[in-house]
Write an enzyme that holds these catalytic residues in place. Sequence first.
Site, PDB file in Angstrom:
ATOM      1  N   ASP A   4       0.855  -1.218   0.098  1.00  0.00           N
ATOM      2  CA  ASP A   4       0.031  -0.083   0.024  1.00  0.00           C
ATOM      3  C   ASP A   4       0.635   1.270   0.122  1.00  0.00           C
ATOM      4  OD1 ASP A   4      -2.541   1.353  -0.005  1.00  0.00           O
ATOM      5  OD2 ASP A   4      -2.664   1.115   2.099  1.00  0.00           O
ATOM      6  N   ASP A 106      -2.798   4.806  -2.627  1.00  0.00           N
ATOM      7  CA  ASP A 106      -3.851   5.272  -1.935  1.00  0.00           C
ATOM      8  C   ASP A 106      -4.264   6.808  -2.030  1.00  0.00           C
ATOM      9  OD1 ASP A 106      -5.519   5.111   0.874  1.00  0.00           O
ATOM     10  OD2 ASP A 106      -4.219   6.756   1.086  1.00  0.00           O
ATOM     11  N   GLU A 163      -5.973   4.104  -6.374  1.00  0.00           N
ATOM     12  CA  GLU A 163      -7.436   4.418  -5.611  1.00  0.00           C
ATOM     13  C   GLU A 163      -7.740   5.828  -6.346  1.00  0.00           C
ATOM     14  OE1 GLU A 163      -9.497   4.302  -1.335  1.00  0.00           O
ATOM     15  OE2 GLU A 163      -7.364   5.217  -1.444  1.00  0.00           O
ATOM     16  N   HIS A 236     -11.801  -2.224   2.411  1.00  0.00           N
ATOM     17  CA  HIS A 236     -11.966  -1.562   3.805  1.00  0.00           C
ATOM     18  C   HIS A 236     -12.520  -0.248   4.113  1.00  0.00           C
ATOM     19  CE1 HIS A 236      -8.690   0.772   1.705  1.00  0.00           C
ATOM     20  NE2 HIS A 236      -8.640   1.649   2.768  1.00  0.00           N
ATOM     21  N   ASP A 237     -12.821   0.214   2.822  1.00  0.00           N
ATOM     22  CA  ASP A 237     -13.816   1.461   3.131  1.00  0.00           C
ATOM     23  C   ASP A 237     -15.223   1.249   2.609  1.00  0.00           C
ATOM     24  OD1 ASP A 237     -11.594   3.381   3.772  1.00  0.00           O
ATOM     25  OD2 ASP A 237     -11.220   3.609   1.861  1.00  0.00           O
TER      26      ASP A 237
END
Length: 473
Positions: A4, A106, A163, A236-237
Amino acid sequence: MVLDLVINHTSDEHPWFQDLLKNPKTSKYREYYILKQGENGQPPTNWRSVFGGSVWEPLQNTDEYYFHSFGVKQPDLNWENKEVRNELYKMVNYWLDKGIAGFRVDAITFIKKDQNYENLPADGVDGLGKCTKKARNQPGIEDFLHELNEETFSKYNCVTIGEAPGVPYEQYGDFIGENGYFSMIFDFRYADLDVASGSEWFRRTHWDVLELKKLIFTSQKEIQKAGWGANFLENHDQNRSISKYIKEKENRNFFSASMLGALFFYLRGTPFIYQGQEIGMTNFERTSIEEFDDISSIDQYYRAIEEGFSEEESLHFINLRSRDNSRTPFHWSSKEFGGFSKVEPWLGMNDNFKTINVEQQEHNPDSILNFYRKMIQVRQSSVASECLIYGEIEPILEEHPTIVAYKRKLGREETVCCFNFSDTIEKVDLEYDGYEILLDNYNEKKDTCSQLVCTLKPYQALILFKKEVGYNE
């Protein structure tokens, strides 16, 4: 290994920011972050952070504020500073030199801010406006992304998954085209269909299968024109998919969970499976806001109350959409704490860990876990693998109110994927004479299909394959 990569911001505990706190006027890292003077004791602008409240936080012992698109402990880096960018590129290349496969990148569309730093029209009773209008996917970001790619990723044989919320489809070629910034990006449009805005979760929307289907197929068509996509059902969101997409609790079972999994898994692009999705983990039911850990959920609860909703209504909204839903400890077994640990975890367990866990599904051939293993086998090592991985996608039955269906085509090969999104039997006109059944979550004992009318049972997933479509064998 894919790491990440967070390069929009650092922690407030990072040595750079700690040096700034100790030496606010003289630190060399003043220019590494975004600092602005307030006026009359007020923050520089009225922008609201993604996690609620002002994007500006007072810098200790000064009359300045630092900028954070997300939490107060996540100060944004100043990408306008070439020195910052070079430091980041050096760090990225360090890991690539170590031989990692690549990065999930990210919040990358937040690295460019509107340099005018003007107030926004207020869009809530807090008097603030969403910072995404001024701090996400802003003009000029293409220069930063091109430089990032040139200085790092393009020098290595690596994969990058951006992302990248907020990117218009007309810009997808720049992001994932032949010379795009990334290998693939996540599209969040269908994942956020149940809320008016991705960061305003209390504003609920009522959606139907036709709307979901339109969002999925629009995304697939646009990605197919530009390059490659990263398909996901959960992350995860997001909240748990079976709790979001299957509205009636009584219909959340093996069939609906496996149908959802197969629908997303065989879309064109690289499928991503989030932990817990493969065993059918569901949303929780908290009875108090004190039981939540996610700062965004806590903010949304109090903001919903400010907007006029009751405490009960606000808690209901957060239970439905909280990111904590997907962050609860994983269910390994029915033992205490789900076999996740021997001590009480940081976040309360979902009570259904006693019935939804790996231990109970591992050796059950009809479990969700083993259906996911079948899905992977069909995509990776069946007669249809090439078609399912590399084939073009063509939506079919686009106007049907409850069935989502599409074809994957590669040369003379064709795969037909049908999914019944309802709790009733559905019949559709679909010619599939001579097609081989690759996958059926009802596990019917047939090898080929000879009917001209397809009958789908409630929440049935059916994957069919024919090698020589349109040719006599």
